[in-house]
Design a protein around this motif. Structure first.
Motif, PDB file in Angstrom:
ATOM      1  N   THR A   1      10.488 115.235 -33.576  1.00 50.23           N
ATOM      2  CA  THR A   1       9.586 116.294 -32.613  1.00 50.23           C
ATOM      3  C   THR A   1       7.888 116.048 -33.181  1.00 50.23           C
ATOM      4  OG1 THR A   1       9.878 118.073 -34.471  1.00 50.23           O
ATOM      5  CG2 THR A   1      11.368 117.712 -32.607  1.00 50.23           C
TER       6      THR A   1
ATOM      7  N   THR B   1       8.916 121.527 -28.661  1.00 48.00           N
ATOM      8  CA  THR B   1      10.238 122.022 -28.393  1.00 48.00           C
ATOM      9  C   THR B   1      10.240 123.453 -27.817  1.00 48.00           C
ATOM     10  OG1 THR B   1      10.180 123.343 -30.508  1.00 48.00           O
ATOM     11  CG2 THR B   1      10.810 120.872 -30.431  1.00 48.00           C
ATOM     12  N   LEU B   2      11.456 123.691 -27.237  1.00 44.63           N
ATOM     13  CA  LEU B   2      11.710 125.127 -26.587  1.00 44.63           C
ATOM     14  C   LEU B   2      11.162 125.971 -27.564  1.00 44.63           C
ATOM     15  CD1 LEU B   2      12.382 126.681 -24.275  1.00 44.63           C
ATOM     16  CD2 LEU B   2      14.795 126.541 -25.005  1.00 44.63           C
ATOM     17  N   GLU B   3      11.550 126.073 -28.853  1.00 41.60           N
ATOM     18  CA  GLU B   3      11.355 126.960 -29.802  1.00 41.60           C
ATOM     19  C   GLU B   3       9.773 127.326 -29.941  1.00 41.60           C
ATOM     20  OE1 GLU B   3      12.178 127.925 -34.610  1.00 41.60           O
ATOM     21  OE2 GLU B   3      12.857 126.288 -33.575  1.00 41.60           O
ATOM     22  N   GLU B   4       9.010 126.345 -30.049  1.00 43.77           N
ATOM     23  CA  GLU B   4       7.580 126.064 -30.090  1.00 43.77           C
ATOM     24  C   GLU B   4       6.961 126.538 -28.708  1.00 43.77           C
ATOM     25  OE1 GLU B   4       6.721 122.190 -32.911  1.00 43.77           O
ATOM     26  OE2 GLU B   4       7.114 122.009 -30.921  1.00 43.77           O
TER      27      GLU B   4
ATOM     28  N   GLU C   1       8.235 129.210 -26.953  1.00 42.22           N
ATOM     29  CA  GLU C   1       8.533 130.461 -26.859  1.00 42.22           C
ATOM     30  C   GLU C   1       7.323 131.234 -28.045  1.00 42.22           C
ATOM     31  OE1 GLU C   1      12.543 131.924 -25.664  1.00 42.22           O
ATOM     32  OE2 GLU C   1      13.126 130.318 -26.825  1.00 42.22           O
ATOM     33  N   ALA C   2       7.373 130.405 -29.142  1.00 40.98           N
ATOM     34  CA  ALA C   2       6.240 131.154 -30.253  1.00 40.98           C
ATOM     35  C   ALA C   2       4.883 131.146 -29.961  1.00 40.98           C
ATOM     36  CB  ALA C   2       6.725 130.158 -31.669  1.00 40.98           C
TER      37      ALA C   2
ATOM     38  N   GLU D   1       3.669 132.771 -25.265  1.00 42.04           N
ATOM     39  CA  GLU D   1       4.014 134.011 -24.594  1.00 42.04           C
ATOM     40  C   GLU D   1       3.168 134.590 -23.496  1.00 42.04           C
ATOM     41  OE1 GLU D   1       6.784 136.756 -23.625  1.00 42.04           O
ATOM     42  OE2 GLU D   1       7.196 135.237 -25.245  1.00 42.04           O
TER      43      GLU D   1
ATOM     44  N   THR E   1      12.730 123.843 -18.606  1.00 45.21           N
ATOM     45  CA  THR E   1      13.366 122.812 -19.029  1.00 45.21           C
ATOM     46  C   THR E   1      14.221 121.724 -18.342  1.00 45.21           C
ATOM     47  OG1 THR E   1      14.276 124.651 -20.996  1.00 45.21           O
ATOM     48  CG2 THR E   1      15.901 122.474 -20.401  1.00 45.21           C
TER      49      THR E   1
ATOM     50  N   ASP F   1      11.705 118.996 -19.869  1.00 44.71           N
ATOM     51  CA  ASP F   1      12.272 118.816 -21.283  1.00 44.71           C
ATOM     52  C   ASP F   1      13.349 117.480 -21.177  1.00 44.71           C
ATOM     53  OD1 ASP F   1      13.059 119.595 -23.870  1.00 44.71           O
ATOM     54  OD2 ASP F   1      14.691 120.956 -23.153  1.00 44.71           O
TER      55      ASP F   1
ATOM     56  N   PRO G   1      16.137 118.728 -31.936  1.00 48.60           N
ATOM     57  CA  PRO G   1      15.911 119.307 -30.648  1.00 48.60           C
ATOM     58  C   PRO G   1      15.346 118.358 -29.559  1.00 48.60           C
ATOM     59  CG  PRO G   1      14.968 120.476 -32.493  1.00 48.60           C
ATOM     60  CD  PRO G   1      15.496 119.216 -33.076  1.00 48.60           C
TER      61      PRO G   1
END
Length: 525
Positions: A225, A230-233, A235-236, A239, A261, A265, A275
């Motif tokens: 990565t 990533t999807l986590e990045e 959302e963090a 926003e 996605t 993605d 991920p």
């Protein structure tokens, strides 16, 4: 740098300077913890990633780090990890900005880079080869700073990719670059860190047969990565943009993330259990312009694919889901008759599964942007319909099936076969089958479609709000035979409990006319 962010925030689309990004308050996804694993060692590394995946920004970030610009890293993970912040000489070679259509272009680019370094470090350089001058610069830089020199090479293979279709030009570029890059092996005692990026890694390109000390991290778990988001990045870090997209498109959060996605993605740069990453260029563009478009695919026509399609007999239908050996993705020689490794490394395919026992990868399109962009791009190579007209035809196909007008659909489909001039043989039979494949795959942008991928399945199935169509095509047979096959082999059975109207369509392809002949429709009561 510590100002409160304004809204809309600045997205770093096309920004390749880490210093500019940080000083001008662009959004930055913090990759410095992963980067620190690399820079804390002295190994020479190679990383392959598709174009516009953040490779240049990563090298710029490394350059700022090795130049000791600590203030740029305030608030980032590496600020807490690094304690010394030593300053090194950094030789940054960027081959991305030139159009390499002659040996002179590459010569001029290397000359420009060398003259700048020679002026900085006071070397002579005149009258000797590029490689000898490069070696002299490295030695003088080491002596001047008292620390190991850092070498960063961005898009090392750009001249080679550009000349893929021209064997003589490819040979000239390869000889020049091999001599130049081989200096890095001889200069090892004066080097602190080497990082090379590109799109491809092929054995015959020279650098990897001579630089056997390079550590290829392209398909490794710790660095899967390093480029991409990533999807986590998401959302963090995004926003505010997620909220605005939800409002702009009137979508709940979960559905919005699903759409992001599905479209952008899907890239995986390790075997399994890491991920997936989003294409950063497309994702940042969506966050900026609030529209779901094919941003990455539109930024560059894959010209090498054009040449491959002109010369190869490769079956396009095999691409999505093709199995390849693990070695072929990194160690193959570029081969016009085996385009899959290059298509993968260029970002049009990605890893879907891995069979560890037999060391076999299953590849496929990473997302809808790439899948439909690719299929739209290749359609004109198989049909007389221009790329700009493909979406028009596909939209009409969908409207006609949604309204139940099968005759209009098949009449329009004939346009995709018009003008094919050669006689029917094994190759042209595949050609016709590929056209059917392209049409039904492209319809998947707007309606649920299935194209036969195994025995025991109908040639194509299209589902609309009110209908499920099951198609069977016969080459030099009859529409009645096609319908009989649908019935005899039970192609309708999986859909009998669906509730929508079921329609069987048997189609004959007439080799004499080189086009769709007769067809018959049966509606199941």
């Amino acid at each position: 740098m510590n100002q409160q962010p304004s809204f809309p925030r600045k997205m770093p689309i096309g920004i390749q300077s880490f210093e500019k990004l940080r000083r001008e308050n662009y959004v930055y996804i913090d990759k410095t913890e992963i980067m620190y694993r690399l820079v804390s060692t002295s190994n020479p590394y190679f990383l392959s990633r598709p174009r516009r995946f953040g490779k240049s920004l990563m090298l710029s970030t490394m350059e700022a780090y090795f130049l000791g610009k600590r203030d740029l890293f305030k608030g980032l993970a590496i600020e807490q990890l690094e304690t010394e912040w030593n300053t090194h000489a950094v030789l940054h070679l960027d081959l991305n900005a030139e159009k390499y259509d002659s040996p002179e272009r590459l010569h001029d680019m290397l000359e420009f880079q060398l003259r700048g370094w020679e002026e900085t470090y006071g070397t002579g350089g005149k009258g000797i080869t590029h490689s000898a001058r490069f070696m002299e610069v490295i030695q003088k830089a080491y002596e001047k700073t008292g620390r190991g020199v850092v070498i960063l090479i961005d898009e090392y293979d750009k001249p080679l990719l550009y000349s893929f279709h021209d064997e003589a030009l490819q040979k000239a570029f390869r000889e020049t670059l091999t001599a130049f890059y081989t200096v890095l092996k001889s200069a090892d005692q004066w080097l602190r860190f080497v990082f090379i990026t590109g799109v491809t890694k092929f054995a015959q390109m020279g650098i990897f047969s001579n630089l056997n000390q390079l550590v290829d991290i392209s398909l490794t778990r710790p660095y899967a990565t390093l480029c991409g988001i990533t999807l986590e990045e998401i959302e963090a870090n995004f926003e505010p943009e997620i909220e605005q997209l939800m409002e702009s498109h009137d979508l709940p959060r979960e559905e919005l993330l699903k759409q992001l996605t599905r479209r952008y993605d899907g890239y995986r740069f390790y075997e399994e259990n890491v991920p997936n990453v989003f294409n950063p260029f497309s994702l940042l563009s969506v966050m900026t312009f609030h529209a779901f478009k094919n941003y990455w695919f539109a930024t560059g026509t894959p010209t090498f694919l054009t040449e491959i399609l002109k010369k190869t007999d490769f079956d396009l239908r095999e691409l999505d889901g093709i199995e390849v050996s693990a070695a072929s993705l990194s160690d193959d020689k570029a081969d016009i008759n085996n385009p899959v490794p290059m298509i993968y490394q260029s970002g049009y395919l990605t890893i879907k599964k891995y069979d560890e026992r037999f060391q076999i990868y299953t590849l496929g399109f990473p997302n809808d942007e790439v899948k439909y962009g690719f299929l739209n791009f290749v359609t004109p190579f198989y049909t007389p319909v221009a790329e700009s007209e493909t979406s028009f035809y596909i939209g009409k196909f969908i409207h006609e099936l949604e309204s139940g007008d099968v005759d209009a659909f098949l009449t329009r489909l004939r346009a995709f076969f018009a003008g094919i001039s050669y006689e029917l043989n094994n190759r042209t039979e595949r050609h016709y089958q590929t056209i059917f494949y392209l049409v039904f795959k492209l319809m998947g942008q707007f309606s649920e479609t299935e194209v036969r991928s195994a025995k025991g399945r109908a040639d194509a199935v299209v589902k609309t709000a009110d209908y499920i169509y099951v198609f069977e095509f016969k080459l030099d047979g009859s529409a009645d035979q096609a319908l009989a096959q649908i019935n005899d082999r039970g192609y309708l059975i999986p859909y009998t409990v669906d509730g929508r109207k079921l329609v069987k369509i048997g189609v004959n392809f007439d080799p004499a006319q080189r086009n769709i002949g007769d067809w018959k429709r049966e509606d199941k009561n």
